[in-house]
Design a protein around this motif. Structure first.
Motif, PDB file in Angstrom:
ATOM      1  N   GLU A  84      -4.655   1.047   3.209  1.00 23.77           N
ATOM      2  CA  GLU A  84      -4.521  -0.142   4.060  1.00 23.77           C
ATOM      3  C   GLU A  84      -4.655   0.257   5.514  1.00 23.77           C
ATOM      4  OE1 GLU A  84      -1.974  -2.887   6.607  1.00 23.77           O
ATOM      5  OE2 GLU A  84      -1.890  -0.752   6.249  1.00 23.77           O
ATOM      6  N   GLU A  85      -4.189   1.473   5.856  1.00 21.83           N
ATOM      7  CA  GLU A  85      -4.077   1.860   7.271  1.00 21.83           C
ATOM      8  C   GLU A  85      -5.415   2.193   7.911  1.00 21.83           C
ATOM      9  OE1 GLU A  85      -1.490   1.379   8.804  1.00 21.83           O
ATOM     10  OE2 GLU A  85       0.276   1.710   7.584  1.00 21.83           O
ATOM     11  N   HIS A 135       6.965  -6.929   3.370  1.00 20.89           N
ATOM     12  CA  HIS A 135       6.626  -5.812   4.254  1.00 20.89           C
ATOM     13  C   HIS A 135       7.686  -5.744   5.343  1.00 20.89           C
ATOM     14  CE1 HIS A 135       4.220  -3.140   6.797  1.00 20.89           C
ATOM     15  NE2 HIS A 135       3.372  -3.009   5.787  1.00 20.89           N
ATOM     16  N   HIS A 184       0.834  -1.217   0.000  1.00 22.48           N
ATOM     17  CA  HIS A 184       0.000   0.000   0.000  1.00 22.48           C
ATOM     18  C   HIS A 184       0.861   1.258   0.000  1.00 22.48           C
ATOM     19  CE1 HIS A 184       0.749   0.731   4.380  1.00 22.48           C
ATOM     20  NE2 HIS A 184       0.927  -0.573   4.377  1.00 22.48           N
ATOM     21  N   ASP A 194       6.712   1.387   5.492  1.00 25.89           N
ATOM     22  CA  ASP A 194       5.487   0.633   5.760  1.00 25.89           C
ATOM     23  C   ASP A 194       4.553   0.808   4.566  1.00 25.89           C
ATOM     24  OD1 ASP A 194       3.027  -0.318   6.576  1.00 25.89           O
ATOM     25  OD2 ASP A 194       2.896   0.898   8.391  1.00 25.89           O
TER      26      ASP A 194
END
Ligand code: GLV
Ligand code: MN
Ligand code: MN
Length: 409
Positions: free
Chosen positions: A122-123, A187, A77, A88
């Motif tokens: 995504e977050e 990731h 993402h 991230d």
């Protein structure tokens, strides 16, 4: 195309931020649009065919040799938490792109297409919608999310329109399971275990269950100087007890992690008893039943505090995601790729949520973790080593080449 390029590109995305001097890139903001545009440019330079879907995800396709073969989905993402770190999300997108660039530089194609995905959210920090981007692909986007409002009162539907996305077309973004081979994501670990083991990569076993709620405590606002202590219905004092109850739920059960990440108080005057306190909880555990038991314990605390303090407590579940195991076959492919690089295979459960949790409904999923300094993440101090990225690129390429054609369930 190599690890240095991946590092440089991750750094180049820093400028796409809502708050200069930080990395803050929430869904459907101009900052996110800028990052998506930049990555789309790199994808096109690499010869990928790019498309945007109805929620604004970017997908770059590197064609395969077998007509109609299901695609390998890979990437991560591009959104971030407020004042987050550089890696991230972007690390996974740009590493996947780098592997494809290596193949393209050799004029080599695999049997199946590779879709490099750059998910737009995504977050879930703006709307509390876990995995909004990948949910659209997985066909689990909940149309009720469209009416949710962010902290400025902007409805998701309106934010999507302003972003050039298509709120009414989300259902069409869903992929057919038969068109997808697997999801593989690199990731950063976001924890200290790989660093402690002095190993650059780990193979993820699964993603823990998590539940998020918004809790509104309503009491009575009043004069701080004239209202006797025994007559008060102080919403913040009640919320404070509940915040500690959340922490206790985490401390009492091994493996539970429980966090209150936001709290606001109204009306918010130095001389006013709080009439309303709103906070969120995020509680996780690798086992669904253990998570449910911890939340039951918290519910009991809510009932007790509401009674003792004569406040109203309204709980809204924002998201509830069951634990998701990574696919055994794909884990074996990643483990073999790690061993081929003469490294030990470290199996790790993911404490963080990842798009694999949503994509699991669509296809088999697997993840590779890369060590990060001190395990620090969701923090501007997030840091990784270029030499580890170089290893990760080799491992990803090895894994892509060795995917069983029958990876798809
Ligand atoms: C996402 O990073 C999460 O685990 O909250
Ligand atoms: Mn994150
Ligand atoms: Mn992430």
């Amino acid at each position: 195309m190599n690890a240095a390029t991946v590092m440089a590109r991750c750094a180049a995305l820093d400028v796409h931020t809502e708050v200069p001097g930080t990395i803050t890139r929430r869904y459907a903001t101009p900052a996110l649009a800028g990052a998506l545009r930049e990555v789309e440019g790199w994808m096109r330079e690499a010869g990928l065919e790019t498309r945007r879907d109805a929620v604004g995800n970017l997908v770059g396709r590197y064609a395969g040799t077998v007509a109609g073969a299901p695609a390998l989905l890979t990437g991560s993402h591009l959104d971030s938490v407020p004042d987050g770190g550089r890696y991230d999300g972007p690390l996974g997108v740009l590493s996947a792109l780098s592997v494809v660039e290596r193949l393209a530089a050799r004029g080599e194609r695999l049997a199946f297409p590779i879709d490099v995905c750059a998910f737009a959210d995504e977050e879930s920090v703006r709307y509390g919608t876990t995995y909004l981007g990948s949910s659209a692909l997985a066909g689990r986007f909940d149309a009720e999310w469209l009416e949710r409002r962010d902290q400025d009162g902007v409805a998701l539907r309106d934010a999507m329109t302003a972003f050039g996305a298509d709120a009414d077309g989300v259902a069409e973004a869903a992929l057919a399971p038969r068109s997808v081979l697997a999801w593989i994501e690199l990731h950063i670990e976001q924890g200290p275990r790989l660093e402690r083991a002095d190993v650059p990569l780990g193979v993820v076993t699964g993603i823990q269950a998590q539940e998020r709620r918004r809790i509104i405590v309503t009491g009575t606002a009043g004069h701080a100087g004239t209202t006797p202590m025994d007559g008060r219905r102080d919403a913040l004092a009640a919320a404070a007890e509940l915040v500690l109850a959340v922490e206790r739920a985490g401390r009492d059960t091994n493996g539970i992690v429980a966090t209150v990440g936001t709290l606001s108080v109204e009306p918010g005057g130095i001389n006013v008893i709080p009439g309303r306190a709103t906070f969120t909880i995020d509680v996780r555990h690798p086992d669904d039943d253990t998570l449910a038991a911890a939340l039951t314990e918290f519910d009991a605390a809510v009932t007790r505090v509401a009674g003792e303090r004569r406040v109203e407590v309204l709980q809204t579940v924002l998201s509830a995601d069951r634990a998701v195991p990574c696919d055994e076959g794909l884990r074996a492919v990643l483990a073999a790729a790690v061993r081929a690089r003469s490294l030990p295979v470290i199996d790790l459960a993911s404490g963080a949520g990842h798009d694999a949790a949503a994509l699991h409904r669509l296809c088999p999923v697997a993840m590779l973790f890369l060590r990060c300094a001190g395990g620090v993440s969701h923090n501007p101090a997030e840091s990784i080593e270029e030499c580890d990225v170089a290893v990760a690129l080799d491992v990803l390429e090895h894994a892509f080449r060795n995917l069983p054609p029958g990876a798809r369930r």
